[in-house]
Design a protein around this motif. Structure first.
Motif, PDB file in Angstrom:
ATOM      1  N   ALA A 125       5.134  -5.295   6.574  1.00  0.00           N
ATOM      2  CA  ALA A 125       5.138  -4.939   7.995  1.00  0.00           C
ATOM      3  C   ALA A 125       5.613  -3.510   8.208  1.00  0.00           C
ATOM      4  CB  ALA A 125       6.022  -5.912   8.767  1.00  0.00           C
ATOM      5  N   LEU A 126       6.656  -3.113   7.502  1.00  0.00           N
ATOM      6  CA  LEU A 126       7.201  -1.760   7.665  1.00  0.00           C
ATOM      7  C   LEU A 126       6.177  -0.707   7.271  1.00  0.00           C
ATOM      8  CD1 LEU A 126       9.625   0.142   8.174  1.00  0.00           C
ATOM      9  CD2 LEU A 126      10.251  -0.181   5.768  1.00  0.00           C
ATOM     10  N   GLY A 130       3.071  -1.114   6.825  1.00  0.00           N
ATOM     11  CA  GLY A 130       1.836  -1.315   7.576  1.00  0.00           C
ATOM     12  C   GLY A 130       1.901  -0.828   9.008  1.00  0.00           C
ATOM     13  N   GLY A 131       3.037  -0.270   9.419  1.00  0.00           N
ATOM     14  CA  GLY A 131       3.151   0.336  10.744  1.00  0.00           C
ATOM     15  C   GLY A 131       3.536  -0.603  11.871  1.00  0.00           C
ATOM     16  N   ARG A 132       4.054  -1.787  11.554  1.00  0.00           N
ATOM     17  CA  ARG A 132       4.396  -2.740  12.616  1.00  0.00           C
ATOM     18  C   ARG A 132       5.794  -2.522  13.184  1.00  0.00           C
ATOM     19  NH1 ARG A 132       3.469  -8.669  10.621  1.00  0.00           N
ATOM     20  NH2 ARG A 132       4.347  -9.032  12.714  1.00  0.00           N
ATOM     21  N   LEU A 133       6.651  -1.781  12.499  1.00  0.00           N
ATOM     22  CA  LEU A 133       8.028  -1.602  12.959  1.00  0.00           C
ATOM     23  C   LEU A 133       8.303  -0.203  13.486  1.00  0.00           C
ATOM     24  CD1 LEU A 133       9.973  -3.500  10.146  1.00  0.00           C
ATOM     25  CD2 LEU A 133       9.438  -4.309  12.448  1.00  0.00           C
ATOM     26  N   LEU A 134       7.529   0.776  13.047  1.00  0.00           N
ATOM     27  CA  LEU A 134       7.764   2.160  13.447  1.00  0.00           C
ATOM     28  C   LEU A 134       6.438   2.806  13.827  1.00  0.00           C
ATOM     29  CD1 LEU A 134      10.157   3.291  10.568  1.00  0.00           C
ATOM     30  CD2 LEU A 134      10.818   2.837  12.947  1.00  0.00           C
ATOM     31  N   PRO A 135       6.457   3.711  14.807  1.00  0.00           N
ATOM     32  CA  PRO A 135       5.241   4.475  15.110  1.00  0.00           C
ATOM     33  C   PRO A 135       4.946   5.436  13.966  1.00  0.00           C
ATOM     34  CG  PRO A 135       7.087   5.269  16.412  1.00  0.00           C
ATOM     35  CD  PRO A 135       7.563   4.050  15.715  1.00  0.00           C
ATOM     36  N   PRO A 136       3.710   5.931  13.872  1.00  0.00           N
ATOM     37  CA  PRO A 136       3.312   6.766  12.733  1.00  0.00           C
ATOM     38  C   PRO A 136       4.241   7.935  12.450  1.00  0.00           C
ATOM     39  CG  PRO A 136       1.390   6.150  14.014  1.00  0.00           C
ATOM     40  CD  PRO A 136       2.581   5.669  14.790  1.00  0.00           C
ATOM     41  N   ARG A 137       4.702   8.616  13.489  1.00  0.00           N
ATOM     42  CA  ARG A 137       5.567   9.786  13.273  1.00  0.00           C
ATOM     43  C   ARG A 137       6.856   9.397  12.566  1.00  0.00           C
ATOM     44  NH1 ARG A 137       9.331  12.485  17.844  1.00  0.00           N
ATOM     45  NH2 ARG A 137      10.482  13.906  16.463  1.00  0.00           N
ATOM     46  N   ARG A 138       7.451   8.301  12.994  1.00  0.00           N
ATOM     47  CA  ARG A 138       8.723   7.879  12.396  1.00  0.00           C
ATOM     48  C   ARG A 138       8.515   7.325  10.994  1.00  0.00           C
ATOM     49  NH1 ARG A 138      12.448  10.724  15.076  1.00  0.00           N
ATOM     50  NH2 ARG A 138      12.153  10.508  17.345  1.00  0.00           N
ATOM     51  N   THR A 191      11.870  -4.389  -4.771  1.00  0.00           N
ATOM     52  CA  THR A 191      10.605  -4.507  -4.048  1.00  0.00           C
ATOM     53  C   THR A 191       9.855  -3.192  -4.153  1.00  0.00           C
ATOM     54  OG1 THR A 191      11.489  -6.109  -2.458  1.00  0.00           O
ATOM     55  CG2 THR A 191       9.510  -4.931  -1.826  1.00  0.00           C
ATOM     56  N   ALA A 192       8.567  -3.270  -4.411  1.00  0.00           N
ATOM     57  CA  ALA A 192       7.702  -2.088  -4.457  1.00  0.00           C
ATOM     58  C   ALA A 192       6.396  -2.433  -3.759  1.00  0.00           C
ATOM     59  CB  ALA A 192       7.436  -1.659  -5.898  1.00  0.00           C
ATOM     60  N   ALA A 193       5.808  -1.435  -3.088  1.00  0.00           N
ATOM     61  CA  ALA A 193       4.597  -1.677  -2.304  1.00  0.00           C
ATOM     62  C   ALA A 193       3.729  -0.444  -2.277  1.00  0.00           C
ATOM     63  CB  ALA A 193       4.973  -2.080  -0.875  1.00  0.00           C
ATOM     64  N   THR A 194       2.440  -0.650  -2.069  1.00  0.00           N
ATOM     65  CA  THR A 194       1.551   0.473  -1.810  1.00  0.00           C
ATOM     66  C   THR A 194       1.900   1.073  -0.459  1.00  0.00           C
ATOM     67  OG1 THR A 194      -0.069  -1.100  -0.930  1.00  0.00           O
ATOM     68  CG2 THR A 194      -0.330  -0.410  -3.229  1.00  0.00           C
ATOM     69  N   VAL A 195       1.518   2.313  -0.247  1.00  0.00           N
ATOM     70  CA  VAL A 195       1.963   3.032   0.938  1.00  0.00           C
ATOM     71  C   VAL A 195       1.443   2.406   2.229  1.00  0.00           C
ATOM     72  CG1 VAL A 195       0.044   4.685   1.020  1.00  0.00           C
ATOM     73  CG2 VAL A 195       2.333   5.370   1.837  1.00  0.00           C
ATOM     74  N   ASP A 196       0.355   1.656   2.153  1.00  0.00           N
ATOM     75  CA  ASP A 196      -0.155   0.980   3.340  1.00  0.00           C
ATOM     76  C   ASP A 196       0.444  -0.413   3.525  1.00  0.00           C
ATOM     77  OD1 ASP A 196      -1.375  -0.374   1.265  1.00  0.00           O
ATOM     78  OD2 ASP A 196      -3.433  -0.001   1.935  1.00  0.00           O
ATOM     79  N   GLY A 197       1.277  -0.845   2.587  1.00  0.00           N
ATOM     80  CA  GLY A 197       1.924  -2.146   2.690  1.00  0.00           C
ATOM     81  C   GLY A 197       1.029  -3.326   2.372  1.00  0.00           C
ATOM     82  N   ARG A 198      -0.190  -3.078   1.960  1.00  0.00           N
ATOM     83  CA  ARG A 198      -1.085  -4.212   1.705  1.00  0.00           C
ATOM     84  C   ARG A 198      -0.670  -4.980   0.456  1.00  0.00           C
ATOM     85  NH1 ARG A 198      -5.505  -6.690   3.178  1.00  0.00           N
ATOM     86  NH2 ARG A 198      -6.816  -7.680   1.576  1.00  0.00           N
ATOM     87  N   ARG A 199      -0.277  -4.276  -0.582  1.00  0.00           N
ATOM     88  CA  ARG A 199       0.160  -4.934  -1.809  1.00  0.00           C
ATOM     89  C   ARG A 199       1.654  -4.745  -1.970  1.00  0.00           C
ATOM     90  NH1 ARG A 199      -2.281  -3.175  -6.892  1.00  0.00           N
ATOM     91  NH2 ARG A 199      -1.375  -5.134  -7.619  1.00  0.00           N
ATOM     92  N   VAL A 200       2.375  -5.853  -2.098  1.00  0.00           N
ATOM     93  CA  VAL A 200       3.831  -5.821  -2.222  1.00  0.00           C
ATOM     94  C   VAL A 200       4.238  -6.742  -3.367  1.00  0.00           C
ATOM     95  CG1 VAL A 200       6.034  -6.044  -1.006  1.00  0.00           C
ATOM     96  CG2 VAL A 200       3.948  -5.609   0.301  1.00  0.00           C
ATOM     97  N   VAL A 201       5.194  -6.288  -4.151  1.00  0.00           N
ATOM     98  CA  VAL A 201       5.742  -7.101  -5.225  1.00  0.00           C
ATOM     99  C   VAL A 201       7.262  -7.083  -5.120  1.00  0.00           C
ATOM    100  CG1 VAL A 201       6.065  -7.313  -7.723  1.00  0.00           C
ATOM    101  CG2 VAL A 201       3.815  -6.727  -6.795  1.00  0.00           C
ATOM    102  N   THR A 202       7.868  -8.250  -5.120  1.00  0.00           N
ATOM    103  CA  THR A 202       9.317  -8.373  -5.181  1.00  0.00           C
ATOM    104  C   THR A 202       9.684  -9.236  -6.370  1.00  0.00           C
ATOM    105  OG1 THR A 202       9.565  -8.197  -2.767  1.00  0.00           O
ATOM    106  CG2 THR A 202      11.408  -9.147  -3.992  1.00  0.00           C
ATOM    107  N   PHE A 203      10.606  -8.748  -7.187  1.00  0.00           N
ATOM    108  CA  PHE A 203      11.125  -9.601  -8.251  1.00  0.00           C
ATOM    109  C   PHE A 203      12.641  -9.592  -8.204  1.00  0.00           C
ATOM    110  CE2 PHE A 203      11.263  -5.580 -10.608  1.00  0.00           C
ATOM    111  CZ  PHE A 203      12.443  -5.690 -11.330  1.00  0.00           C
TER     112      PHE A 203
END
Length: 348
Positions: free
Chosen positions: A256-257, A259-267, A310-322
């Motif tokens: 979500a973070l 992917g832009g759901r918590l902050l506007p693009p500038r932030r 946790t690591a994710a692609t910059v768009d948040g589509r792929r996320v891995v947490t171990f």
């Protein structure tokens, strides 16, 4: 009479019984799951390890060792910083504070010590670990419950680092928690619940305050010496690392973070900007360059009895947490190998 093929030799049977269990989301043992995760147990010294990968709407769960489950709650340590940074950036977007404001504006007189002056330390410097403030955990080793002012006072007794240079400091995020309270009238925990946890439906995530027990369900946690560390006073870390969460919640949060759901693009761009920290850190996030050239974003968390990444692609589509159920992985090279196995096409 020929020996029945269904009978196993005793050495083979013992090897199968003693080998770390590896499970997929269905819970069945399999030899076709992530090849690196079991190494966290066999070579990394962890009693158990678990991983949850998210790709869009699909998830994949894998575990190794005994006594770990997908729904378990665990301590996430410095992953807390991503939540705190997101709250501060939301407040900046609401014009309730500015990242160029000094600590002195919100906590007058608090930062006064040899080589340290809150009139010259900005919120941006706290977020990016470039304030020069010493890390209070150098003195406490993450083992002493403290109030935020106590943590700051301890930090002021330690030699500061050079302002403007990246130097990871838990003290900065303790101060950010104090700033959130001054700006909103509520604790960072209350603000994070209202702004992040509730809207995203992170039902397994909490800020325990002084509660030493973990919510059910949970497994055991073990200190580096093997002693049981399941019960822990979260005030050893406070705003720098008290979070309790689950694998599912962390994947959902970072998706979500980014992917832009918590902050506007500038932030969000500010959060990902590593120039202030000379490429090492953004604001509550840091990048990792994998051998295949892929860059992932996220955070790790280490607290007594638990290590999580946790690591994710910059768009948040792929996320891995171990996670592992001990303080650290004895072979630090296993983490980049695991991330490469998850994100690099040629090594997956």
């Amino acid at each position: 009479m020929p020996r029945p093929r269904s009978l196993l030799s005793l050495p083979l049977l013992l090897a199968l019984l003693l080998a770390p269990a590896t499970a997929t989301a269905t819970g069945h043992a399999t030899g076709e799951t992530d090849p690196v995760l079991p190494l966290l147990v066999t070579e990394g010294g962890a009693p158990a390890a678990a991983l949850l990968a998210r790709d869009g709407d699909r998830t994949r769960y894998t575990a190794a060792g005994r006594g770990v489950a997908r729904a378990d709650h665990f301590r996430a340590g410095s992953v807390t910083k991503t939540f705190v940074a997101a709250v501060v950036l939301q407040l900046a977007d609401e014009h309730r504070l500015s990242l160029s404001d000094t600590v002195e504006r919100y906590l007058p007189g608090l930062l006064r010590g040899p080589g340290t002056d809150g009139r010259h330390i900005t919120l941006r410097a706290l977020l990016t670990h470039t304030s020069g403030l010493a890390d209070f955990t150098r003195a406490t080793h993450g083992a002493v419950p403290l109030t935020p002012p106590q943590a700051v006072r301890i930090a002021l007794t330690l030699p500061p680092t050079r302002p403007g240079r990246y130097s990871y400091s838990n003290t900065g995020y303790v101060l950010l928690g104090m700033v959130v309270r001054q700006v909103t009238g509520h604790s960072y925990a209350v603000e994070a619940r209202r702004r992040i946890i509730a809207p995203l439906g992170l039902t397994g995530t909490s800020f325990p305050g002084a509660r030493t027990s973990l919510p059910l369900p949970h497994g055991r946690a073990y200190a580096a010496d093997g002693s049981d560390a399941t019960a822990l006073d979260p005030r050893v870390a406070g705003a720098s690392g008290e979070l309790v969460t689950t694998l599912d919640d962390l994947d959902r949060f970072y998706a979500a973070l980014l992917g832009g759901r918590l902050l506007p693009p500038r932030r969000l761009r500010e959060m990902l900007d590593t120039r202030t920290a000379h490429g090492s850190y953004g604001m509550g996030l840091f990048p990792a360059e994998l051998p295949c050239g892929v860059r992932v974003w996220g955070h790790n968390g280490r607290i007594t009895g638990s290590y999580v990444r946790t690591a994710a692609t910059v768009d948040g589509r792929r996320v891995v947490t171990f996670r592992v159920d001990t303080t650290e992985i004895s072979d630090p090279g296993l983490e980049p190998r695991l991330l490469a196995a998850e994100f690099c096409p040629r090594t997956r």
